[in-house]
Motif scaffolding. Sequence first.
Motif, short mmCIF file in Angstrom:
data_model
loop_
_atom_site.label_atom_id
_atom_site.label_comp_id
_atom_site.label_asym_id
_atom_site.label_seq_id
_atom_site.Cartn_x
_atom_site.Cartn_y
_atom_site.Cartn_z
N SER A 92 -53.35 -55.78 68.81
CA SER A 92 -52.89 -57.02 68.56
C SER A 92 -51.72 -57.48 69.36
CB SER A 92 -52.64 -57.24 67.08
OG SER A 92 -52.14 -58.42 66.88
N LEU B 32 -48.36 -57.94 71.08
CA LEU B 32 -47.52 -57.75 72.33
C LEU B 32 -48.27 -56.32 73.02
CD1 LEU B 32 -44.02 -58.47 71.00
CD2 LEU B 32 -45.93 -59.92 71.92
N ASP C 207 -54.42 -47.85 67.87
CA ASP C 207 -54.14 -48.58 66.87
C ASP C 207 -54.65 -48.20 65.61
OD1 ASP C 207 -52.94 -51.99 67.13
OD2 ASP C 207 -53.87 -51.22 65.31
N VAL C 208 -53.76 -48.35 64.63
CA VAL C 208 -54.41 -47.94 63.39
C VAL C 208 -55.61 -48.81 62.91
CG1 VAL C 208 -53.09 -49.63 61.79
CG2 VAL C 208 -53.53 -47.44 60.97
N VAL D 169 -55.49 -44.64 65.71
CA VAL D 169 -54.56 -43.75 65.28
C VAL D 169 -53.48 -44.35 64.43
CG1 VAL D 169 -54.35 -42.07 67.11
CG2 VAL D 169 -53.03 -44.14 67.36
N ASP D 170 -52.60 -43.70 63.33
CA ASP D 170 -51.65 -44.22 62.77
C ASP D 170 -50.33 -43.64 63.28
OD1 ASP D 170 -49.66 -44.59 60.89
OD2 ASP D 170 -50.73 -44.17 59.03
N VAL D 171 -49.40 -44.22 63.81
CA VAL D 171 -48.39 -43.75 64.57
C VAL D 171 -47.52 -43.04 63.74
CG1 VAL D 171 -48.63 -45.34 66.67
CG2 VAL D 171 -47.09 -45.78 64.56
N SER E 5 -45.70 -49.85 70.81
CA SER E 5 -45.51 -51.15 70.51
C SER E 5 -45.85 -51.29 68.94
CB SER E 5 -46.48 -52.10 71.50
OG SER E 5 -46.11 -53.45 71.02
N MET F 278 -40.71 -50.73 71.93
CA MET F 278 -40.83 -51.94 71.57
C MET F 278 -39.72 -52.22 70.41
SD MET F 278 -42.24 -54.73 72.97
CE MET F 278 -43.68 -54.33 73.63
N ALA F 279 -38.38 -52.90 70.98
CA ALA F 279 -37.39 -53.15 69.88
C ALA F 279 -37.41 -54.72 69.55
CB ALA F 279 -36.03 -52.95 70.64
N TYR G 183 -36.33 -54.39 58.91
CA TYR G 183 -36.84 -54.55 60.13
C TYR G 183 -35.84 -54.39 61.33
CZ TYR G 183 -39.31 -56.68 64.03
OH TYR G 183 -39.75 -56.92 65.43
N LYS H 166 -34.96 -51.50 64.45
CA LYS H 166 -35.11 -52.03 65.53
C LYS H 166 -33.78 -51.24 66.31
CE LYS H 166 -39.28 -53.20 65.85
NZ LYS H 166 -40.26 -52.65 66.63
N VAL I 163 -42.31 -64.38 69.32
CA VAL I 163 -43.67 -64.63 70.11
C VAL I 163 -44.57 -64.91 68.99
CG1 VAL I 163 -45.47 -63.67 71.54
CG2 VAL I 163 -42.81 -63.13 71.93
N THR J 130 -47.38 -64.16 66.79
CA THR J 130 -48.60 -63.11 66.91
C THR J 130 -48.90 -62.80 65.27
OG1 THR J 130 -46.89 -61.31 66.43
CG2 THR J 130 -47.52 -61.97 68.89
N MET K 102 -48.09 -60.81 63.35
CA MET K 102 -46.82 -60.30 62.84
C MET K 102 -45.87 -61.54 62.29
SD MET K 102 -43.77 -57.93 63.85
CE MET K 102 -44.65 -56.19 63.58
N1 LIG Z 1 -44.11 -61.04 67.73
C1 LIG Z 1 -42.69 -60.95 67.91
O1 LIG Z 1 -42.01 -62.19 67.90
C2 LIG Z 1 -42.06 -59.84 68.06
C3 LIG Z 1 -40.38 -59.77 68.49
C4 LIG Z 1 -39.68 -58.83 68.92
C5 LIG Z 1 -40.54 -57.68 68.59
N2 LIG Z 1 -41.68 -57.42 68.13
C6 LIG Z 1 -42.54 -56.04 68.17
O2 LIG Z 1 -43.34 -56.07 69.01
C7 LIG Z 1 -44.24 -55.05 68.30
C8 LIG Z 1 -45.58 -55.70 68.45
O3 LIG Z 1 -45.61 -56.89 67.47
P1 LIG Z 1 -46.45 -57.94 67.53
O4 LIG Z 1 -46.01 -59.27 67.26
O5 LIG Z 1 -47.41 -57.93 68.63
O6 LIG Z 1 -47.22 -57.45 66.02
P2 LIG Z 1 -48.94 -57.63 65.90
O7 LIG Z 1 -48.86 -57.44 64.27
O8 LIG Z 1 -49.58 -58.77 66.25
O9 LIG Z 1 -49.51 -56.19 66.21
C9 LIG Z 1 -48.84 -54.93 65.79
C10 LIG Z 1 -50.08 -53.83 66.14
O10 LIG Z 1 -49.54 -52.68 65.48
C11 LIG Z 1 -50.70 -52.19 64.69
N3 LIG Z 1 -50.10 -51.07 63.94
C12 LIG Z 1 -49.24 -51.45 62.45
N4 LIG Z 1 -49.03 -50.22 62.05
C13 LIG Z 1 -49.60 -49.28 62.71
C14 LIG Z 1 -49.49 -47.80 62.49
N5 LIG Z 1 -49.09 -47.41 61.51
N6 LIG Z 1 -50.25 -47.14 63.49
C15 LIG Z 1 -50.91 -47.70 64.62
N7 LIG Z 1 -50.75 -49.15 64.84
C16 LIG Z 1 -50.27 -49.73 63.92
C17 LIG Z 1 -51.01 -53.17 64.00
O11 LIG Z 1 -52.42 -53.02 63.62
C18 LIG Z 1 -51.26 -54.35 65.20
O12 LIG Z 1 -52.53 -54.35 65.92
C19 LIG Z 1 -43.63 -54.56 67.17
O13 LIG Z 1 -43.16 -53.35 67.16
C20 LIG Z 1 -42.76 -55.75 66.84
O14 LIG Z 1 -41.65 -55.36 65.91
C21 LIG Z 1 -42.47 -58.51 67.87
#
Ligand SMILES: NC(=O)c1ccc[n+]([C@@H]2O[C@H](COP(=O)([O-])OP(=O)(O)OC[C@H]3O[C@@H](n4cnc5c(N)ncnc54)[C@H](O)[C@@H]3O)[C@@H](O)[C@H]2O)c1
Length: 278
Positions: free
Chosen positions: A35, A37, A56-57, A81-83, A108, A158-159, A173, A177, A206, A208, A210
């Motif tokens: 999903s 980023l 991805d989980v 995978v669960d990270v 990420s 990814m911070a 959160y 980070k 962004v 998404t 999340m």
């Molecule tokens: N979207 C934003 O605005 C934003 C801004 C700054 C940082 N981030 C960071 O970017 C990264 C991606 O965020 P995103 O917006 O794409 O979120 P998202 O929720 O769209 O994607 C996150 C993905 O991580 C997977 N995931 C969650 N827990 C997991 C685990 N235990 N093991 C494996 N996979 C797991 C989820 O299933 C999902 O597919 C994150 O680290 C988030 O903190 C996002």
Amino acid sequence: MAGCRQRKDIMENSETVTAAFNLSGRVAVVTGAGSGLGQASAEILAGAGATVICGDVNDERAQETATSIRSTGGSAESVGVDVSDEYAHHLLLDAALSHGRLDIWVNSAGIMAEAQVLDLKAADLDALMNVNVKGTLFGAQTAGRHMAEHGGGSIINMASGAMQMPSPDIAAYAMTKASVVQMTRIMALEIGKRGVRVNAVAPGFVPTSMTSRYYQRPDGSIDEEMKAAVLTPMAKMAPLKRVGEPRDIGFAVLYLASDASSFLTGQVLSPNGGVVMV
Ligand SMILES: NC(=O)c1ccc[n+]([C@@H]2O[C@H](COP(=O)([O-])OP(=O)(O)OC[C@H]3O[C@@H](n4cnc5c(N)ncnc54)[C@H](O)[C@@H]3O)[C@@H](O)[C@H]2O)c1
């Protein structure tokens, strides 16, 4: 004659520039690739020629990303995978090594929870620490150990802009980070001499899965009016007058993954439209 030489230089330069961003023959792991980023990063790395292991989980979503990459001529496979499980990272490494090598590892996968500091529950903090901090650490360790022994590589964590901007309601959160950034810098210092670069990306907002929590109805569907009400003022406040798109972050990841950034380590790249400047 001078004109010919200049023209040749330009051609050589354009080949050099293209080569610096070309990831053909390289193998990358991207966690959270199901999903947002992570997905965009996986697709862009594959677009630059890398074989991408999508972790991805959410196994199904990881598979969808890998399938979509293959459908456009790229090379990818998925691993569920669960990270937060230290040993799961070996599945990702094994999948990469089945393609002969590991060059790039993008951590990420991440989760968010909302609470003010005074209301923060231990269980929520534990969950965030497990995924955002330990999950990133375990991935970076698995990649770093292998890369240090096998000629180097690039690790990208990814911070978030929240790591430096005090953000009400997402204290835990933001704490995780900030931890990711410090881990990135220390690791860069420790293993730079072994050819491993470690950098972080600190994205701004962004839309998404999340972040859709800010404009979701209780049944999970998107409230478009609320979405506009949330995103419009954010865009107005940004020097570039827009919020981010996943590909904005994917291209920052591509830069850090590629030879174009070969003199860069221990740094935080902040694709955020100029909202936070350091
Ligand atoms: N979207 C934003 O605005 C934003 C801004 C700054 C940082 N981030 C960071 O970017 C990264 C991606 O965020 P995103 O917006 O794409 O979120 P998202 O929720 O769209 O994607 C996150 C993905 O991580 C997977 N995931 C969650 N827990 C997991 C685990 N235990 N093991 C494996 N996979 C797991 C989820 O299933 C999902 O597919 C994150 O680290 C988030 O903190 C996002």
